[in-house]
Design an enzyme around this catalytic site. Sequence first.
Site, PDB file in Angstrom:
ATOM      1  N   ASP B   6       0.867  -1.178   0.000  1.00 18.28           N
ATOM      2  CA  ASP B   6       0.000   0.000   0.000  1.00 18.28           C
ATOM      3  C   ASP B   6       0.909   1.234   0.000  1.00 18.28           C
ATOM      4  O   ASP B   6       1.337   1.686   1.060  1.00 18.28           O
ATOM      5  CB  ASP B   6      -0.888  -0.008   1.252  1.00 18.28           C
ATOM      6  N   GLU B  67      -2.245  -1.602  -5.169  1.00 18.33           N
ATOM      7  CA  GLU B  67      -3.419  -0.885  -5.661  1.00 18.33           C
ATOM      8  C   GLU B  67      -3.030   0.008  -6.822  1.00 18.33           C
ATOM      9  O   GLU B  67      -1.952   0.572  -6.856  1.00 18.33           O
ATOM     10  CB  GLU B  67      -4.029  -0.018  -4.546  1.00 18.33           C
ATOM     11  N   ASP B 139      -2.313   1.124   7.424  1.00 12.43           N
ATOM     12  CA  ASP B 139      -1.615   0.933   6.148  1.00 12.43           C
ATOM     13  C   ASP B 139      -1.173  -0.520   5.961  1.00 12.43           C
ATOM     14  O   ASP B 139      -1.153  -1.025   4.837  1.00 12.43           O
ATOM     15  CB  ASP B 139      -0.413   1.882   6.051  1.00 12.43           C
TER      16      ASP B 139
END
Lengths: 169, 169
Positions: B6, B67, B139
């Site tokens: 992330d 992502e 996170d």
Amino acid sequence: MLLGLDPGSRVTGYGVIEAANPIKPRYIECGVLKASEKLSLENRVYEIACGVREVIEEFRPQSVAMEDLFVQRNVRSALKLGQIRGALLFVVAEAALQVYSYSPATVKKTVTGRGRASKAQIQQMVKTLMGLKQTPALDASDALAVALCHARHAKRFVKGSANSKLEFK
Amino acid sequence: MLLGLDPGSRVTGYGVIEAANPIKPRYIECGVLKASEKLSLENRVYEIACGVREVIEEFRPQSVAMEDLFVQRNVRSALKLGQIRGALLFVVAEAALQVYSYSPATVKKTVTGRGRASKAQIQQMVKTLMGLKQTPALDASDALAVALCHARHAKRFVKGSANSKLEFK
């Protein structure tokens, strides 16, 4: 030796100059690195960053100059550009080189005297300043312009007094 | 072993899972990599990417999931994020690993069933799915969520038929 980079997700320009005498920088080399449009962005980022690493290995510059990102109208392009720039930051730092960032307006103003010069104007001015017979590609010209901008500012930095202090934005 | 990332310009989360049995993925490790806010963005990008490289060297994952970037409201943050993501793409490719990108909505939907789940909901769901006693940092949870998302989709990919074909957006 200074290396200027103009990052782009399809074409990244590079320009190498010798600026031991910063008043009269000397042209060494310039070119463009292209990644196939068939590749995913992820793979293009890697391919272009590997190309820049080869340029660094070949010319062994003392420092690297790159344009800062600015908020563009086209946010999607800016995001792609950001990813290329990030990968280039990594290969530059990995080669133990310092990167200097300049805003696009500073580069234009330093090279042409005008902060809003067109790419074609930069191309012509770079050709003149470097005494080139052939006109370099637009992205290669931009890369040489960043290198020239850094040579100018680095000179001021070395001889610097309080009021010529560099601002790396 | 799968690594989920992330990316963030201040804090980057990572999550490692074992998904040999994709129906019952096993938690291995998670954590966050922080770069000092005193550093320039250029140096933070390098520091975080080096941290991710160490994680890869330690856990030797077979693949990496991250992502995708999406157009955020805050364009300046998105540009910073883009640069981190680009540097991470480089270290992943340099380790000869394939990176798989998933949209934030796909990750949320896969893990919680809802494409608009909050970060706190993801955190709770990840904690439950992985059978953790302690709640991981936000996170780190996001990174585990991306890894779980990839485990789910990779399973479909392996067993895939025409209509379960993956779309890596």
